[in-house]
Design a protein around this motif. Sequence first.
Motif, mmCIF file in Angstrom:
data_model
loop_
_atom_site.group_PDB
_atom_site.id
_atom_site.type_symbol
_atom_site.label_atom_id
_atom_site.label_comp_id
_atom_site.label_asym_id
_atom_site.label_seq_id
_atom_site.Cartn_x
_atom_site.Cartn_y
_atom_site.Cartn_z
ATOM 1 N N ASP A 96 0.691 -1.321 -0.043
ATOM 2 C CA ASP A 96 -0.001 -0.256 0.002
ATOM 3 C C ASP A 96 0.984 1.271 0.037
ATOM 4 O OD1 ASP A 96 -1.546 -2.202 0.629
ATOM 5 O OD2 ASP A 96 -2.227 -1.425 2.480
ATOM 6 N N SER A 140 -0.258 -0.087 7.391
ATOM 7 C CA SER A 140 -0.841 1.077 6.725
ATOM 8 C C SER A 140 -1.276 2.111 7.627
ATOM 9 C CB SER A 140 -1.850 0.631 5.564
ATOM 10 O OG SER A 140 -1.099 0.160 4.529
ATOM 11 N N TRP A 169 -1.976 0.619 -4.837
ATOM 12 C CA TRP A 169 -1.292 -0.448 -5.143
ATOM 13 C C TRP A 169 -1.434 -1.248 -6.473
ATOM 14 C CZ3 TRP A 169 -1.864 -5.366 -1.915
ATOM 15 C CH2 TRP A 169 -0.695 -6.266 -2.229
ATOM 16 N N ARG A 197 -7.811 -2.405 11.394
ATOM 17 C CA ARG A 197 -6.457 -1.584 10.845
ATOM 18 C C ARG A 197 -6.551 -0.719 9.878
ATOM 19 N NH1 ARG A 197 -6.686 -7.058 9.154
ATOM 20 N NH2 ARG A 197 -7.286 -7.066 6.822
ATOM 21 N N GLN A 206 4.212 0.409 2.089
ATOM 22 C CA GLN A 206 4.569 -0.833 2.744
ATOM 23 C C GLN A 206 5.631 -1.411 2.009
ATOM 24 O OE1 GLN A 206 2.002 -2.338 5.361
ATOM 25 N NE2 GLN A 206 2.479 -0.291 5.765
HETATM 26 C C1 FRU Z 1 -4.266 -4.023 2.363
HETATM 27 C C2 FRU Z 1 -3.305 -4.251 3.748
HETATM 28 C C3 FRU Z 1 -3.777 -3.353 4.997
HETATM 29 C C4 FRU Z 1 -2.407 -3.577 5.835
HETATM 30 C C5 FRU Z 1 -1.358 -3.876 5.180
HETATM 31 C C6 FRU Z 1 -0.304 -4.637 5.577
HETATM 32 O O1 FRU Z 1 -3.119 -4.044 1.500
HETATM 33 O O2 FRU Z 1 -3.422 -5.725 4.186
HETATM 34 O O3 FRU Z 1 -4.988 -3.595 5.515
HETATM 35 O O4 FRU Z 1 -2.275 -2.512 6.918
HETATM 36 O O5 FRU Z 1 -1.595 -4.135 3.729
HETATM 37 O O6 FRU Z 1 0.607 -4.742 4.853
#
Ligand code: FRU
Length: 496
Positions: free
Chosen positions: A54, A115, A299, A180, A70
């Motif tokens: 992300d 994220s 992404w 999250r 990420q």
């Molecule tokens: C989305 C996700 C988010 C999480 C992150 C972990 O792609 O799963 O929910 O924070 O990626 O890398």
Amino acid sequence: RTLLAGIDRFFAADVRFGRRPYTAEALTELRAETAPDPHRPTYHFSPPANWLNDPNGLVYWNDRYHLFYQYNPGGPYHGTIHWGHAESDDLVHWTDRSVALTPSLEGPDRDGCWSGCMVVDDGQPTVVYTGADGRKQLPCIARARDDDLAAFEKHPGNPVIESPPDANLYATEEWDAEFRDHEVWREDGTWYHLVGSGIVDEGGTVFLYRSPDLTEWTYAGTPLVGERDETGGIWECPDFMDFGGEQVLAVSNLDSVIGFRGSFDGDTFDVDRQVTFDHGNFYASQSIPDGDRYLSWGWIREDREESAQWDAGWSGALSVPREISLDDELSIRPAPELSALRSDHESVDERSLDPDDDNPLADVEGAHLEFDLDVTLESADAFDLVVRASPDGAERTVVRYEADGTLTLDRRDSSQSDAVATEPQSIPDVPGSDPDRIRLRVLVDASVLELFVNDRTALSSRIYPTRSDSLGVSVRARGGRVQVHSLDVWTLDSAM
Ligand code: FRU
């Protein structure tokens, strides 16, 4: 997996001593090393090496756009997630910076800095992110130590929310609850905070919290709960856009990004209608206000086997920055700043195109192109734009617009490798005022493809041609005549 996690931890410890692959210098070198991969995009942002998912923490600060993402320094797979960092002063050219956030050896983010977003709190850029720790995912904050956003100080009181609200949340083998990703903004002196989640037997949701200071949060309910069968059981990456009279909430539902248009009164989000930002591989989008527009990145995940990603040494790309605005309709298009990358230009004047006409783009080729075309299907059943075609036509990717209003990306012959996705992707009912006419903007960047349709929706995808001469482009009318109003093609320069 345990072994990989162990290796990751070794690397995670290594970062404290500033060794690769974390520092700006090391990352710039790594980017150069992985550049020869023919599938590497050159004007879409992708990680210097290793793994990206992300986009995170987007902010315009100190005359620069900052993009975090990420990032797994351990390899091109999802694990031990850090925040990678790049910056740009024009939204087009990006420079790698050192890794900005690292999981702490002990602490609520020991298994990953997931994220989140960036807010400016009393002049200090502050990250709100998800700390992953064992079976827990909880909100953490970290404050910028400098104006370059190179280093962040984690709040000693992390996590700033101790546990998810007492709703009926999913527990899995791995997680106590799905809880999250963070969208935070300030209104009338109060911080609003949305966290992605899902309620069992109901559907995806966002939880609302309010705070005077980013550290003390009060739970304020669920502004919106989706229907599980319609919009998925879990929502991640909430992204809230406020267009004054109307608001838009985008969420990612483990499959795609879905958007709701409506109004948010501070407690409840009343949905007017649903919008689809993208019909392809676009995921986990995040936007920031920028003047009277929003800029949004997502992404664009890979569509080739994991082993191919390991061999390539990198995985994942971001969309180009997209400009989102709202009049009567939501408009989605590539940020106009991207035109700074245009070099060689070919254009076709207004003309009609018959099925047996020569290809008007016979002189154009490339793997890094932008198309802008406007056509009407007169008597034709369909119009084709073909890209990344080999001279013998064995490899080719077809974008087809049909008279019934369907736009399809046909990837069956995109690659001669059998380790890549080939299923078609489509926009079933292209939004627009005249179903016979379509304006298409197509970005081709090695393995990354983005289609923007009538400035109203998009489709992003991945293709992996195996042949170095799969560079040809053509347009074609099928079953009758097509009127070409305008057709421009540019070669786009590299942005890194
Ligand atoms: C989305 C996700 C988010 C999480 C992150 C972990 O792609 O799963 O929910 O924070 O990626 O890398």
